[in-house]
Motif scaffolding. Structure first.
Motif, PDB file in Angstrom:
ATOM      1  N   LYS A  30      50.966  81.258  15.170  1.00  0.00           N
ATOM      2  CA  LYS A  30      50.219  82.290  14.758  1.00  0.00           C
ATOM      3  C   LYS A  30      49.277  81.874  13.803  1.00  0.00           C
ATOM      4  CE  LYS A  30      51.557  86.468  12.354  1.00  0.00           C
ATOM      5  NZ  LYS A  30      52.593  87.116  11.543  1.00  0.00           N
ATOM      6  N   GLN A  31      47.912  82.348  13.852  1.00  0.00           N
ATOM      7  CA  GLN A  31      46.934  82.439  13.088  1.00  0.00           C
ATOM      8  C   GLN A  31      47.260  82.658  11.593  1.00  0.00           C
ATOM      9  OE1 GLN A  31      43.871  80.907  13.619  1.00  0.00           O
ATOM     10  NE2 GLN A  31      43.171  81.240  11.531  1.00  0.00           N
ATOM     11  N   GLU A  32      46.718  81.844  10.992  1.00  0.00           N
ATOM     12  CA  GLU A  32      46.893  82.211   9.493  1.00  0.00           C
ATOM     13  C   GLU A  32      45.717  83.015   9.017  1.00  0.00           C
ATOM     14  OE1 GLU A  32      47.436  78.571   6.910  1.00  0.00           O
ATOM     15  OE2 GLU A  32      48.334  77.589   8.040  1.00  0.00           O
ATOM     16  N   ARG A  33      46.244  83.962   7.907  1.00  0.00           N
ATOM     17  CA  ARG A  33      45.265  84.910   7.479  1.00  0.00           C
ATOM     18  C   ARG A  33      44.138  83.901   6.654  1.00  0.00           C
ATOM     19  NH1 ARG A  33      48.252  89.317   4.030  1.00  0.00           N
ATOM     20  NH2 ARG A  33      49.508  87.480   3.269  1.00  0.00           N
ATOM     21  N   PRO A  34      42.995  84.331   6.800  1.00  0.00           N
ATOM     22  CA  PRO A  34      41.843  83.358   6.277  1.00  0.00           C
ATOM     23  C   PRO A  34      41.626  83.687   4.762  1.00  0.00           C
ATOM     24  CG  PRO A  34      40.928  85.188   7.370  1.00  0.00           C
ATOM     25  CD  PRO A  34      42.404  85.342   7.687  1.00  0.00           C
ATOM     26  N   ASN A  35      41.533  82.633   4.290  1.00  0.00           N
ATOM     27  CA  ASN A  35      41.128  82.644   2.766  1.00  0.00           C
ATOM     28  C   ASN A  35      39.522  83.393   2.856  1.00  0.00           C
ATOM     29  OD1 ASN A  35      43.372  81.139   1.710  1.00  0.00           O
ATOM     30  ND2 ASN A  35      42.245  79.349   2.519  1.00  0.00           N
ATOM     31  N   ILE A  36      39.359  84.040   1.665  1.00  0.00           N
ATOM     32  CA  ILE A  36      37.769  84.619   1.513  1.00  0.00           C
ATOM     33  C   ILE A  36      37.220  84.070  -0.028  1.00  0.00           C
ATOM     34  CG2 ILE A  36      36.412  86.564   1.247  1.00  0.00           C
ATOM     35  CD1 ILE A  36      38.313  88.180   3.407  1.00  0.00           C
ATOM     36  N   PHE A 114      38.182  96.870  -2.850  1.00  0.00           N
ATOM     37  CA  PHE A 114      39.275  96.089  -2.111  1.00  0.00           C
ATOM     38  C   PHE A 114      39.907  94.927  -2.419  1.00  0.00           C
ATOM     39  CE2 PHE A 114      35.120  93.628  -2.119  1.00  0.00           C
ATOM     40  CZ  PHE A 114      35.425  92.381  -2.154  1.00  0.00           C
ATOM     41  N   PRO A 115      39.532  94.337  -3.669  1.00  0.00           N
ATOM     42  CA  PRO A 115      40.550  93.442  -4.234  1.00  0.00           C
ATOM     43  C   PRO A 115      41.998  93.904  -4.570  1.00  0.00           C
ATOM     44  CG  PRO A 115      38.517  93.045  -5.395  1.00  0.00           C
ATOM     45  CD  PRO A 115      38.462  94.406  -4.394  1.00  0.00           C
ATOM     46  N   GLN A 116      42.114  95.095  -4.733  1.00  0.00           N
ATOM     47  CA  GLN A 116      43.489  95.941  -4.890  1.00  0.00           C
ATOM     48  C   GLN A 116      44.150  95.969  -3.685  1.00  0.00           C
ATOM     49  OE1 GLN A 116      41.622  99.541  -6.874  1.00  0.00           O
ATOM     50  NE2 GLN A 116      43.431  99.472  -7.630  1.00  0.00           N
ATOM     51  N   LEU A 117      43.514  96.037  -2.495  1.00  0.00           N
ATOM     52  CA  LEU A 117      44.078  96.233  -1.390  1.00  0.00           C
ATOM     53  C   LEU A 117      44.449  94.823  -0.977  1.00  0.00           C
ATOM     54  CD1 LEU A 117      41.620  98.514   0.593  1.00  0.00           C
ATOM     55  CD2 LEU A 117      43.658  99.184  -0.470  1.00  0.00           C
ATOM     56  N   PHE A 118      43.687  93.727  -0.955  1.00  0.00           N
ATOM     57  CA  PHE A 118      44.134  92.306  -0.913  1.00  0.00           C
ATOM     58  C   PHE A 118      45.452  91.883  -1.501  1.00  0.00           C
ATOM     59  CE2 PHE A 118      39.959  91.942   1.317  1.00  0.00           C
ATOM     60  CZ  PHE A 118      40.162  90.902   2.122  1.00  0.00           C
ATOM     61  N   PHE A 414      35.659  92.311   4.971  1.00  0.00           N
ATOM     62  CA  PHE A 414      36.749  91.536   4.574  1.00  0.00           C
ATOM     63  C   PHE A 414      38.085  91.901   4.918  1.00  0.00           C
ATOM     64  CE2 PHE A 414      33.531  90.874   1.038  1.00  0.00           C
ATOM     65  CZ  PHE A 414      32.551  90.308   1.846  1.00  0.00           C
ATOM     66  N   LEU A 415      38.466  93.210   4.864  1.00  0.00           N
ATOM     67  CA  LEU A 415      39.604  93.839   5.157  1.00  0.00           C
ATOM     68  C   LEU A 415      39.942  93.569   6.671  1.00  0.00           C
ATOM     69  CD1 LEU A 415      39.248  96.966   3.286  1.00  0.00           C
ATOM     70  CD2 LEU A 415      40.907  95.387   2.567  1.00  0.00           C
ATOM     71  N   GLU A 416      39.065  93.784   7.559  1.00  0.00           N
ATOM     72  CA  GLU A 416      39.493  93.521   8.966  1.00  0.00           C
ATOM     73  C   GLU A 416      39.659  92.257   9.235  1.00  0.00           C
ATOM     74  OE1 GLU A 416      37.687  94.168  13.545  1.00  0.00           O
ATOM     75  OE2 GLU A 416      36.769  95.278  11.802  1.00  0.00           O
TER      76      GLU A 416
END
Length: 535
Positions: A30-36, A114-118, A414-416
């Protein structure tokens, strides 16, 4: 022999079956979620990044992001001024929606960033450097931010534990804090979102001592429009207060000591200098730092004292331009060095492969084009912003994209990328199709711009407009009622307003209709006037 062959058949079958299984691919992990890693500088003109042009400076480390990822040549902002641009980036909404239409109007703190959503989605979040509004950023687990504009020398930072002052140069310090968080504070079990935000190269352009010494010895090519007379433009260009000769301050900007001017007696500044001028920044230096800066400042002041009284206006403009570029580009050079430090950290710690790296600025900036410094206008040097994105195995290295994209799009992108659902009221469009090379899924042909801060510093009149790859239609309003049209293909320097040219009548009519549609789409239609569509 016969029995041996019979007894070996099961063994052969076993070996064949085993070999088949050994050739079969492992189940896909499973692909890890990317760092940003979001890197943003303040007032960094795309003209001062060598991935766009090396006419002024080489920026090998920032260029590396483009060389290993994608360079956007038509990235732009919705409102070319610092705090509103940052609010748009954080919320994915135009400034009239998030409330931050200018540097003075308060941000609507009920807006979701968007940082809140992350953070809510399980990312570890951090912010270091210049936010420019608010002292308690939402959605970040850890932060150290400059109060307001912040200082270049021995800066003060706001933290969750209280204020602290750190000795050193701000660009180095912000990088030290960011790397320290990655190295010491980050939870390796969680993906991270880090906002690494430079103060540089914001006015008053104080380089580090070593860069100051290096760059004051350099001479830079002048833009062809340095002595622009705005003949074919409207009132707004003619009345803006950002001319290098007449509006750049001797002490605050060009590093002339107030006592030097007092000694000369006959120097009449075109505009009043700030009360503390040079000493607003230099006054923060300790004795060691003053010993490093001092000889360079003395050399600049000696030249000014000896030559300024006999210079022509043209020579003064040229001298001020060189002083401006020396300091501005020296600040950029430090930013580039420090971006290199962070990229090397990612490599050395095996984080680069699963980290999206973004480099941008809060808007563009004038580097002497049209005789100007600063930003605010919808004209290209202000309106366009650098945008470079690297994402290993997702973005083809060395790709260039010329689609119309905006800082409005960052949050949704970034969210997508992190597989986090974006709120329905965000107004941008995810850049993911472009990053993946699926250009036919990108349908935007025009972007909307609106600048509000007038009356205000630099006296750039309020205006809104529509921009396509081929044209730019602008309406200046409030205390004037003027339209401008520029043919971006034939007149890339935007020297001639062709709004009244009969040859462009149909284009004007079409663009006015599209402009109205954009204003309605983005809910900025309060001031619409039907007569403009019908003209």
């Amino acid at each position: 022999m016969k029995n041996n062959k019979i007894y070996n058949i099961p063994a052969l079958i076993f070996i064949l079956v085993l070999s088949l299984f050994s050739c079969k691919e492992e189940p896909e992990k499973k692909q890890e979620r990317p760092n940003i890693l979001f890197i943003m500088s303040d007032d960094h003109a795309y003209q001062a990044i060598s991935a766009y042009s090396n006419k002024l400076i080489e920026t090998p480390h920032i260029d590396r992001i483009a060389n290993e990822g994608m360079l956007f040549t038509n990235a732009c902002v919705t409102n070319s001024i610092c705090a509103p641009s940052r609010a748009t980036i954080l919320t994915g909404k135009h400034t009239h929606i998030n409330g931050k239409i200018d540097n003075l109007t308060p941000f609507d703190t009920t807006q979701v960033t968007f940082p809140q959503l992350f953070q809510k989605a399980g990312y570890q979040t951090a912010m270091f450097g210049k936010l420019h509004f608010g002292n308690n950023p939402k959605g970040v687990d850890d932060f150290m931010i400059l109060p307001g504009q912040g200082d270049y020398i021995n800066p003060r930072f706001i933290t969750k534990e209280g204020d602290t002052t750190i000795t050193g140069y701000v660009t180095d310090i912000i990088t030290d804090m960011s790397i320290n968080w990655l190295d010491k504070k980050r939870d390796p079990e969680k993906p991270f979102l880090m906002m690494y935000l430079h103060k540089a190269p914001h006015r008053s352009w104080w380089p580090s001592p070593e860069k100051f010494k290096e760059f004051t010895k350099k001479e830079f090519p002048e833009p062809s429009t340095l002595f622009d007379d705005y003949e074919n433009r409207g009132t707004a260009a003619k009345t803006a207060e950002m001319n290098i000769l007449t509006h750049m301050m001797y002490s605050h900007d060009s590093k002339i000591k107030p006592e030097t001017i007092a000694e000369m007696g006959n120097v009449q500044p075109e505009v009043p200098d700030l009360k503390r001028g040079l000493y607003a920044s230099y006054g923060r230096a300790n004795s060691l730092q003053r010993s490093q800066y001092g000889p360079i400042l003395d050399s600049i002041n000696h030249f000014f004292k000896e030559n300024w009284p006999t210079m022509t206006s043209k020579e003064k403009m040229k001298w001020k331009y060189q002083r401006y570029m020396q300091d501005y580009l020296a600040c950029i050079s430090s930013v580039d060095d420090n971006v290199g430090r962070v990229l090397n950290y990612l490599d050395d710690n095996k984080l680069a492969e699963n980290t999206i790296v973004i480099y941008t600025s809060d808007q563009g900036f004038y580097l002497g084009e049209h005789g100007w410094f600063d930003k605010r206008f919808i004209y290209d040097e202000s309106f366009k912003t650098p945008l470079l994105i690297r994402w290993p195995h997702k973005i083809h290295a060395g790709t260039t994209n010329d689609d119309m994209v905006q800082n409005l799009d960052f949050a949704q992108t970034f969210l997508e990328a992190a597989n986090i659902k974006a709120p329905e009221d965000m107004q941008g469009e995810s850049l993911m199709p472009l990053l993946r090379g699926i250009d036919d899924k990108w349908t935007r042909e025009s972007v909307y711009y609106h600048y509000y801060e007038y009356p205000g510093e630099h006296a750039v009149k309020r205006h809104y407009g529509i921009v396509t790859k081929a044209y730019k239609l602008v309406h200046f309003y409030h205390d004037v009622d003027e339209w401008e049209l520029y043919d971006r293909k034939k007149d890339s320097q935007e020297m001639k307003n062709v709004y009244e040219d009969p040859a462009y009548a149909d284009i004007v009519k079409t663009l006015k209709i599209k402009l109205t549609e954009l204003r309605i789409k983005y809910k900025d239609s309060k001031a619409l006037d039907q007569k403009y569509i019908e003209q």
